[in-house]
Scaffold this motif. Structure first.
Motif, mmCIF file in Angstrom:
data_model
loop_
_atom_site.group_PDB
_atom_site.id
_atom_site.type_symbol
_atom_site.label_atom_id
_atom_site.label_comp_id
_atom_site.label_asym_id
_atom_site.label_seq_id
_atom_site.Cartn_x
_atom_site.Cartn_y
_atom_site.Cartn_z
ATOM 1 N N ARG A 1 -1.541 1.237 14.362
ATOM 2 C CA ARG A 1 -2.304 0.523 13.340
ATOM 3 C C ARG A 1 -3.814 0.696 13.548
ATOM 4 N N GLU B 1 0.821 -1.210 0.000
ATOM 5 C CA GLU B 1 0.000 0.000 0.000
ATOM 6 C C GLU B 1 0.856 1.261 0.000
ATOM 7 N N THR B 2 0.462 2.221 -0.823
ATOM 8 C CA THR B 2 1.162 3.496 -0.887
ATOM 9 C C THR B 2 0.372 4.556 -0.138
ATOM 10 N N LEU B 3 1.034 5.673 0.106
ATOM 11 C CA LEU B 3 0.367 6.781 0.783
ATOM 12 C C LEU B 3 -0.785 7.307 -0.060
ATOM 13 N N TYR C 1 -4.776 4.046 12.340
ATOM 14 C CA TYR C 1 -4.795 4.021 10.873
ATOM 15 C C TYR C 1 -6.132 3.467 10.372
ATOM 16 N N ALA D 1 -3.745 5.113 0.437
ATOM 17 C CA ALA D 1 -4.368 5.342 1.743
ATOM 18 C C ALA D 1 -5.199 6.616 1.738
ATOM 19 N N LEU E 1 3.326 -0.855 4.308
ATOM 20 C CA LEU E 1 3.290 0.511 3.799
ATOM 21 C C LEU E 1 4.617 0.883 3.156
ATOM 22 N N TYR F 1 -0.194 7.232 8.800
ATOM 23 C CA TYR F 1 0.615 6.420 7.880
ATOM 24 C C TYR F 1 2.079 6.425 8.320
ATOM 25 N N PRO G 1 -3.579 -1.450 7.812
ATOM 26 C CA PRO G 1 -2.427 -1.111 6.967
ATOM 27 C C PRO G 1 -1.741 -2.354 6.451
ATOM 28 N N SER H 1 -1.016 -6.855 8.701
ATOM 29 C CA SER H 1 -2.419 -6.455 8.545
ATOM 30 C C SER H 1 -3.373 -7.537 9.005
#
Length: 483
Positions: free
Chosen positions: A206, A26-28, A209, A31, A220, A140, A217, A482
């Motif tokens: 987490r 997952e990228t910013l 998040y 998210a 990341l 994040y 998450p 996760s």
């Protein structure tokens, strides 16, 4: 000595992997896109803005014609003996039309005030969007930081376990004392406690998040560089004054307050209305045919009504003074918001610069403490350094690594906060994927001219996602974080 060097190498590798190596997960931006679609604070703010949009047609309706109809049926069970023309029964209906012609400018200015508040609400929605994005970026980066800190503490525990084993071996051959063993055991116990605390902090990060993004998450990836950061605080302030949504909202609220003063003044001006009504009565054959010529009647009338206020007990004057005071308050609030934005921009710039400086110095500290640890271990092997020297060197190395990880998180969050203060941290600035961006103007254009009384929207449904079925988070670092 070989085991100690392996532990040192493992600690260095953990820092390199957890901080610098991108993970294909997952990228910013992903998210932020999830939060943009699913965050209840943001979706709720959009619903609130749609409610504000309706104030325009509500205020406009006060200046539109009012048409109504009435109908009734009456059965006279007992009639007066002296009433020779009283019917036994009748049915009647009527239509009344009232058309406002002049309201002293009150309706027009209420509509203008409502439009100004719509614009203020749209700016507030931009501010909410930037606030949610700032929280997501912080969450994040917290997960990335705390994951790295857990990994570093795990490496530190493993290194101290190796040191304790080596210390016991040397004690057995008489090279060291029980004091050296006690020092190693104490430091290992503290390291394990620090690891548990770091794991608890990772779990908390987490869960936070999930609260903001709506899903756990994954692995990341390191965030991309922040674009268009200013070169000086003055540049940040200049951009913020032009683009910050809080300032835009305050200015529109000030405009609305000015229109409210005009609305209050309209309460002491004349009003003019045109009226028309028509009626029909059917006696249903119950009238005495010898005394009347028709069993039904039709009426119609039209006219105009003028109301001129002469004395209202000082109420209009009080309304005007009250509106003027609120306008004065909104003027001061605009200045207050502007001051706050200026301070926020300057503070965020200073925090960003400071965090960048900490990154540079922390990197130097990491390199220096790594070399120092290697040297202390080598000197201990020839008897010129004690076990306590090694333990202290290892702790200094760990502290430097944690400080570097934390500084990188702080620098990124401060930089994004700076962009938010400048009004450059909204969906339109971040290039989010996943569909068309929400445009509050679309709904306003849809509803502003509607005049049908039976016009409704579909029944409301949740737009954000529930996290009740999301499993409780753990402190595992790696691909399973996760689960």
């Amino acid at each position: 000595m070989t085991k100690r060097r392996i532990a040192l190498t493992a600690s260095t590798a953990a820092l390199a992997i957890l901080i610098t190596s991108p993970a294909p997960a997952e990228t910013l931006q992903e998210a932020l896109a999830k939060a943009y679609r699913n965050n209840p604070t943001l979706t709720g703010a959009r619903s609130g803005q749609r409610a504000i949009d309706e104030n325009v047609p509500l205020e406009r309706s006060e200046g539109l014609p009012d048409l109504g109809a009435t109908g009734s049926y009456t059965e006279n069970i007992k009639r007066s003996e002296n009433s020779f023309t009283s019917p036994r029964r009748l049915a009647q209906g009527g239509v009344t039309l009232s058309v406002p012609i002049y309201r002293g400018g009150g309706v027009a200015n209420r509509v203008k005030a409502a439009k100004a508040r719509v614009a203020a609400g749209q700016a507030d929605l931009r501010g909410t969007e930037a606030s949610v994005f700032s929280a997501v970026v912080a969450a994040y980066m917290d997960v990335i930081r705390d994951t790295a800190i857990v990994g570093l503490n795990q490496s530190n525990v493993r290194a101290l376990e190796v040191n304790l084993e080596a210390t016991r071996d040397r004690f057995e051959v008489g090279d060291l004392t029980r004091t050296d063993i006690a020092q190693s055991e104490s430091r290992l116990a503290v390291a394990r406690s620090d690891l548990r605390a770091a794991e608890a902090q990772l779990i908390s990060a987490r869960e936070n998040y999930i609260r903001l993004v709506g899903s756990p998450p994954a692995d990341l990836q390191p965030p991309p560089p922040l674009p268009n950061l200013p070169a000086a605080p003055e540049q940040a302030v200049t951009v913020a004054i032009e683009n910050n949504p809080d300032i835009a909202a305050a200015k529109k609220a000030r405009d609305a307050a000015a229109y409210d003063v005009r609305v209050a003044r309209a309460s002491r001006l004349p009003t003019v209305s045109a009226t028309a009504d028509g009626g029909y009565v059917d006696y249903l054959g119950s009238m005495n045919s010898a005394l009347v010529t028709s069993q039904h009647e039709t009426t119609a009338a039209a006219g105009a009504q003028v109301t001129i206020p002469l004395f209202q007990g000082g109420g209009p004057g009080a309304l005007v003074r009250q509106a003027q005071a609120r306008e004065s308050q909104s003027i001061e609030q605009t200045i207050e918001v502007e001051r706050g934005v200026i301070a926020q921009a300057r503070s965020a710039y200073a925090s960003w610069q400071a965090a960048n400086s900490v990154i540079s110095s922390s990197q130097v500290a990491v390199d220096a403490t790594r070399l120092s640890l290697e040297g202390v271990r080598a000197e201990n092997s020839v008897g010129t350094r004690t076990i306590l020297d090694i333990l202290n060197a290892e702790q200094e190395y760990l502290n430097a690594q944690v400080l570097l990880v934390t500084a990188r998180r702080d620098a990124y969050v401060a930089g994004f906060t700076l962009l938010a203060a400048m009004g450059k941290a909204e969906a339109r600035d971040l290039g989010l994927d996943g569909g068309v961006l929400y445009d509050p103007v679309v709904n306003y254009e849809r509803v502003k001219g509607r005049i049908w009384d039976w016009d409704e929207d579909p029944a409301p449904q949740a737009q954000s996602t529930s996290t009740v079925d999301t499993p409780a988070q753990n402190s595992i670092v790696g691909p399973l974080n996760s689960d």
